[in-house]
Design a protein around this motif. Sequence first.
Motif, PDB file in Angstrom:
ATOM      1  N   HIS A  64      39.775  36.063  34.262  1.00  0.00           N
ATOM      2  CA  HIS A  64      40.169  35.622  35.604  1.00  0.00           C
ATOM      3  C   HIS A  64      39.857  36.710  36.610  1.00  0.00           C
ATOM      4  O   HIS A  64      39.912  37.899  36.272  1.00  0.00           O
ATOM      5  CB  HIS A  64      41.676  35.347  35.679  1.00  0.00           C
ATOM      6  CG  HIS A  64      42.130  34.266  34.762  1.00  0.00           C
ATOM      7  ND1 HIS A  64      41.914  32.929  35.010  1.00  0.00           N
ATOM      8  CD2 HIS A  64      42.780  34.322  33.573  1.00  0.00           C
ATOM      9  CE1 HIS A  64      42.417  32.214  34.029  1.00  0.00           C
ATOM     10  NE2 HIS A  64      42.953  33.040  33.135  1.00  0.00           N
ATOM     11  N   ALA A  65      39.598  36.303  37.849  1.00  0.00           N
ATOM     12  CA  ALA A  65      39.392  37.284  38.912  1.00  0.00           C
ATOM     13  C   ALA A  65      40.660  38.126  39.036  1.00  0.00           C
ATOM     14  O   ALA A  65      41.778  37.625  38.866  1.00  0.00           O
ATOM     15  CB  ALA A  65      39.106  36.572  40.222  1.00  0.00           C
ATOM     16  N   VAL A  66      40.459  39.394  39.319  1.00  0.00           N
ATOM     17  CA  VAL A  66      41.599  40.306  39.439  1.00  0.00           C
ATOM     18  C   VAL A  66      42.125  40.266  40.877  1.00  0.00           C
ATOM     19  O   VAL A  66      41.359  40.185  41.824  1.00  0.00           O
ATOM     20  CB  VAL A  66      41.113  41.730  39.062  1.00  0.00           C
ATOM     21  CG1 VAL A  66      42.133  42.784  39.449  1.00  0.00           C
ATOM     22  CG2 VAL A  66      40.823  41.787  37.560  1.00  0.00           C
ATOM     23  N   HIS A  67      43.447  40.287  41.008  1.00  0.00           N
ATOM     24  CA  HIS A  67      44.044  40.310  42.353  1.00  0.00           C
ATOM     25  C   HIS A  67      44.193  41.765  42.744  1.00  0.00           C
ATOM     26  O   HIS A  67      44.704  42.564  41.951  1.00  0.00           O
ATOM     27  CB  HIS A  67      45.401  39.624  42.348  1.00  0.00           C
ATOM     28  CG  HIS A  67      45.324  38.217  41.859  1.00  0.00           C
ATOM     29  ND1 HIS A  67      45.214  37.128  42.701  1.00  0.00           N
ATOM     30  CD2 HIS A  67      45.314  37.724  40.593  1.00  0.00           C
ATOM     31  CE1 HIS A  67      45.139  36.024  41.969  1.00  0.00           C
ATOM     32  NE2 HIS A  67      45.204  36.363  40.691  1.00  0.00           N
ATOM     33  N   ASN A  68      43.785  42.097  43.965  1.00  0.00           N
ATOM     34  CA  ASN A  68      43.932  43.512  44.317  1.00  0.00           C
ATOM     35  C   ASN A  68      45.108  43.708  45.267  1.00  0.00           C
ATOM     36  O   ASN A  68      45.890  42.786  45.519  1.00  0.00           O
ATOM     37  CB  ASN A  68      42.617  44.114  44.801  1.00  0.00           C
ATOM     38  CG  ASN A  68      42.262  43.647  46.194  1.00  0.00           C
ATOM     39  OD1 ASN A  68      43.071  42.970  46.829  1.00  0.00           O
ATOM     40  ND2 ASN A  68      41.090  44.000  46.649  1.00  0.00           N
ATOM     41  N   HIS A  69      45.243  44.920  45.731  1.00  0.00           N
ATOM     42  CA  HIS A  69      46.476  45.296  46.431  1.00  0.00           C
ATOM     43  C   HIS A  69      46.686  44.602  47.765  1.00  0.00           C
ATOM     44  O   HIS A  69      47.792  44.441  48.229  1.00  0.00           O
ATOM     45  CB  HIS A  69      46.484  46.813  46.651  1.00  0.00           C
ATOM     46  CG  HIS A  69      45.256  47.315  47.340  1.00  0.00           C
ATOM     47  ND1 HIS A  69      45.165  47.362  48.685  1.00  0.00           N
ATOM     48  CD2 HIS A  69      44.069  47.737  46.840  1.00  0.00           C
ATOM     49  CE1 HIS A  69      43.958  47.833  49.005  1.00  0.00           C
ATOM     50  NE2 HIS A  69      43.281  48.074  47.907  1.00  0.00           N
TER      51      HIS A  69
END
Length: 408
Positions: A64-69
Amino acid sequence: MADEDIKSLTSKRVLLGVSAGIAAYKTPDLVRRLAELGADVRVILSKNSEQFVAPLALQAVSGHAVHNHAMTAESESGMGHIDLARWADVVLIAPATANFIARLCQGAADELLTTVCVATAAPLVIAPAMNQQMWQNQATQDNVATLIQRGVRMLGPDSGEQACGEVGPGRMMQPEDIAAGLSQSFEHSSLTGTSVMITAGPTWEALDPVRGLTNHSSGLMGYAIAQAAVEAGASVTLVSGPTNLEAPQGTQCVDVISALQMHAAVMADIDRQDIFIAVAAVADYRPQLEELKKIKKNAEKVSIGLIRNPDILAEVARLPKAPFCVGFAAETHDVEQYARAKLKAKKLQLVAANHVGGDETGFGVADNAISLISSDSVTELPKQNKHALARALIVEIAQHYQASNNNL
Ligand code: C5P
């Protein structure tokens, strides 16, 4: 789905939050281990953690795409912070740095990961990772104590060599241990609401102010069992003889030196315990007289009179309202036979027997194997590291304890 396809984290949604510490480089391995246990893993990277681990690596292993800050209009139009908070069955923060723990404690919501931690109703589990001084700093310890009180579960930290070259407590637990510890929180054999007392380590029987009788027990097994019991949700009292180990987070540790002190500490608090696990290598005898001054080497020959120490475990098991009692038996031969005799003689519910001498299991070594013996069963827990073995043992103890309650 066939039974053998059901793993301990099958269909569990794990939201992994990665904060900015060097141990973040181990998180692709952690994601892989969680996925191997059947978990669906999504990852949020906190600010600066991208400097320690590549988002693309985490995307590849999690699928899955990573969620960033950042909380941008674009990211919020996909799976936004509230959706992520609702999606998770558990939020795991690994590594959890000293700074992240402090912000978690304050309830900060200043970036995506902290906001999700505040917004979620899912249980929070953290795997701390930091320099040993930072871990031992009073502010960090207070923050951790507050989080535990609020129901946050801790996995680790471990002790040992650190990325900064120092040695001490603060290393992130190994990915396989974090994955195993997390899956345990979903097991039916949980000890939530149960009070467990564990004795650990050797005792020291003083001959004079500088000398004494003791043994090679390191305390490793007892401490690992205490940690596994905390991870399983128990309220844990650890009564420990002298060791070089840090008491696991979340345990109430009572330090003692001699067998008589251990006996007194156990008896003072045994009434409120549901389970008693005696792992300590208690000295069977103590010197009849403790000399107040150092014994001088004037005589050619001295004899030391020894008297029996109380058998703490047998005494606890004989109490009118005895807790569920588990004893340990270290034997060099006829392990099962001696363990069965001990089960009967001391009136125990379980004996964890291990083979010592001859191979690389037992006192002071990292690996161990156990035969767990009850009046009508034998369960073999194969050779593995003491943390993994302790977890397996706690799962078994919890099942036997629950079965004994159901039979009442
Ligand atoms: O009889 P033995 O010493 O072999 O039994 C070992 C078990 O009894 C261990 O569980 C140990 O912790 C416990 N024990 C005790 N007090 C003693 C001696 C042993 O609690 N004085």
